[in-house]
Design a protein around this motif. Sequence first.
Motif: not given
Length: 156
Positions: A47-64
Amino acid sequence: MATSTTTHRSLCPINLALEVIGDRWSLLIVRDLMFAGRHHYRELLESEEGISSNILAERLGRLVQVGVLSRTDDPTHKQKAIYRLTSMGIDLLPVIAALGGWGAKYLPVTKESAAVALSLEKGGANGLKRMRASLAKAHLASVDVPSVRSKKSSRI
Protein backbone atom coordinates in the motif's frame (compact mmCIF):
# COMPACT_ATOMS: atom_id res chain seq x y z
CA MET A 1 -17.37 -10.75 19.20
CA ALA A 2 -16.36 -9.54 22.67
CA THR A 3 -15.93 -11.96 25.52
CA SER A 4 -16.87 -11.35 29.12
CA THR A 5 -13.16 -10.96 29.97
CA THR A 6 -12.77 -8.10 27.49
CA THR A 7 -12.79 -4.67 29.05
CA HIS A 8 -14.02 -1.65 27.17
CA ARG A 9 -13.70 2.04 27.94
CA SER A 10 -17.48 2.24 27.65
CA LEU A 11 -20.31 0.34 26.01
CA CYS A 12 -21.15 3.28 23.76
CA PRO A 13 -21.53 1.88 20.21
CA ILE A 14 -19.21 4.54 18.77
CA ASN A 15 -16.52 3.69 21.33
CA LEU A 16 -16.90 -0.03 20.67
CA ALA A 17 -16.68 0.50 16.89
CA LEU A 18 -13.57 2.64 17.32
CA GLU A 19 -11.98 -0.09 19.45
CA VAL A 20 -12.31 -2.38 16.41
CA ILE A 21 -11.59 -0.08 13.44
CA GLY A 22 -10.56 3.23 14.97
CA ASP A 23 -6.97 3.26 13.86
CA ARG A 24 -5.77 4.44 10.48
CA TRP A 25 -4.33 1.12 9.35
CA SER A 26 -7.43 -1.01 9.91
CA LEU A 27 -9.57 1.19 7.69
CA LEU A 28 -6.87 1.33 5.01
CA ILE A 29 -6.67 -2.47 5.00
CA VAL A 30 -10.46 -2.65 4.60
CA ARG A 31 -10.23 -0.02 1.83
CA ASP A 32 -7.62 -2.06 -0.05
CA LEU A 33 -9.71 -5.23 0.22
CA MET A 34 -12.81 -3.34 -0.97
CA PHE A 35 -11.43 -1.26 -3.81
CA ALA A 36 -7.90 -2.36 -4.74
CA GLY A 37 -8.48 -6.10 -5.12
CA ARG A 38 -5.75 -6.95 -2.63
CA HIS A 39 -6.16 -10.27 -0.81
CA HIS A 40 -2.67 -11.37 0.19
CA TYR A 41 -0.33 -10.10 2.90
CA ARG A 42 2.33 -8.98 0.38
CA GLU A 43 -0.24 -7.07 -1.68
CA LEU A 44 -1.49 -5.27 1.42
CA LEU A 45 2.09 -4.51 2.47
CA GLU A 46 2.60 -2.65 -0.83
CA SER A 47 0.00 0.00 0.00
CA GLU A 48 1.27 3.47 -0.87
CA GLU A 49 0.81 4.59 2.76
CA GLY A 50 3.74 2.39 3.78
CA ILE A 51 2.41 0.15 6.55
CA SER A 52 5.15 -1.76 8.37
CA SER A 53 5.08 -5.56 8.29
CA ASN A 54 4.63 -5.94 12.06
CA ILE A 55 1.70 -3.48 12.14
CA LEU A 56 0.08 -5.18 9.13
CA ALA A 57 0.39 -8.62 10.73
CA GLU A 58 -1.09 -7.36 14.01
CA ARG A 59 -4.00 -5.53 12.33
CA LEU A 60 -4.83 -8.48 10.06
CA GLY A 61 -4.85 -10.80 13.07
CA ARG A 62 -7.10 -8.47 15.04
CA LEU A 63 -9.50 -7.88 12.12
CA VAL A 64 -9.79 -11.66 11.64
CA GLN A 65 -10.27 -12.20 15.37
CA VAL A 66 -13.15 -9.73 15.66
CA GLY A 67 -14.80 -10.98 12.45
CA VAL A 68 -14.21 -8.11 10.00
CA LEU A 69 -12.01 -10.32 7.80
CA SER A 70 -11.67 -14.01 7.14
CA ARG A 71 -8.38 -15.77 6.50
CA THR A 72 -8.08 -18.95 4.45
CA ASP A 73 -5.10 -20.85 3.17
CA ASP A 74 -4.23 -20.14 -0.45
CA PRO A 75 -4.56 -23.43 -2.35
CA THR A 76 -1.95 -22.27 -4.89
CA HIS A 77 0.79 -21.59 -2.33
CA LYS A 78 1.27 -23.29 1.05
CA GLN A 79 2.79 -20.22 2.70
CA LYS A 80 0.15 -17.72 1.57
CA ALA A 81 -3.20 -16.80 3.04
CA ILE A 82 -6.15 -15.15 1.37
CA TYR A 83 -7.92 -12.37 3.27
CA ARG A 84 -11.52 -11.54 2.47
CA LEU A 85 -14.12 -9.25 3.92
CA THR A 86 -16.86 -10.89 5.96
CA SER A 87 -20.42 -9.56 6.07
CA MET A 88 -19.28 -7.48 9.05
CA GLY A 89 -16.44 -6.04 6.94
CA ILE A 90 -18.66 -5.39 3.93
CA ASP A 91 -21.03 -3.49 6.23
CA LEU A 92 -18.22 -0.93 6.67
CA LEU A 93 -18.83 0.23 3.08
CA PRO A 94 -21.00 3.24 4.04
CA VAL A 95 -18.39 4.28 6.64
CA ILE A 96 -15.57 4.10 4.09
CA ALA A 97 -17.72 5.88 1.49
CA ALA A 98 -18.60 8.67 3.95
CA LEU A 99 -14.94 9.15 4.93
CA GLY A 100 -13.94 9.22 1.26
CA GLY A 101 -16.67 11.73 0.41
CA TRP A 102 -15.66 13.97 3.31
CA GLY A 103 -12.00 13.79 2.33
CA ALA A 104 -12.79 14.54 -1.31
CA LYS A 105 -14.83 17.56 -0.26
CA TYR A 106 -12.43 19.12 2.24
CA LEU A 107 -8.91 17.82 1.64
CA PRO A 108 -6.35 18.25 -1.18
CA VAL A 109 -7.01 14.97 -3.03
CA THR A 110 -6.25 14.18 -6.64
CA LYS A 111 -9.02 13.52 -9.14
CA GLU A 112 -7.79 9.93 -9.46
CA SER A 113 -7.67 9.25 -5.71
CA ALA A 114 -11.17 10.69 -5.19
CA ALA A 115 -12.80 8.83 -8.10
CA VAL A 116 -14.27 5.93 -6.09
CA ALA A 117 -15.54 8.20 -3.31
CA LEU A 118 -17.19 10.55 -5.79
CA SER A 119 -18.69 7.64 -7.71
CA LEU A 120 -20.18 6.18 -4.54
CA GLU A 121 -21.48 9.59 -3.50
CA LYS A 122 -23.06 10.13 -6.91
CA GLY A 123 -24.63 6.66 -6.84
CA GLY A 124 -26.35 7.32 -3.53
CA ALA A 125 -28.11 4.51 -1.71
CA ASN A 126 -28.55 2.45 -4.89
CA GLY A 127 -24.84 2.77 -5.67
CA LEU A 128 -23.96 1.52 -2.20
CA LYS A 129 -26.36 -1.41 -2.61
CA ARG A 130 -24.77 -2.34 -5.94
CA MET A 131 -21.28 -2.07 -4.50
CA ARG A 132 -22.26 -4.12 -1.47
CA ALA A 133 -23.67 -6.83 -3.72
CA SER A 134 -20.47 -6.81 -5.76
CA LEU A 135 -18.35 -7.08 -2.61
CA ALA A 136 -20.52 -9.92 -1.29
CA LYS A 137 -20.09 -11.79 -4.56
CA ALA A 138 -16.32 -11.31 -4.51
CA HIS A 139 -15.67 -11.91 -0.81
CA LEU A 140 -18.39 -14.19 0.45
CA ALA A 141 -18.13 -16.65 -2.46
CA SER A 142 -21.20 -18.87 -2.30
CA VAL A 143 -23.19 -16.70 0.12
CA ASP A 144 -26.15 -15.10 -1.63
CA VAL A 145 -27.21 -11.66 -0.46
CA PRO A 146 -30.69 -11.22 -1.97
CA SER A 147 -31.63 -8.27 0.25
CA VAL A 148 -29.08 -6.02 -1.46
CA ARG A 149 -29.54 -7.15 -5.04
CA SER A 150 -31.64 -5.08 -7.36
CA LYS A 151 -33.09 -6.12 -10.70
CA LYS A 152 -32.14 -2.70 -12.06
CA SER A 153 -28.61 -2.64 -10.59
CA SER A 154 -25.55 -2.11 -12.70
CA ARG A 155 -21.93 -1.92 -11.79
CA ILE A 156 -20.38 1.32 -10.63
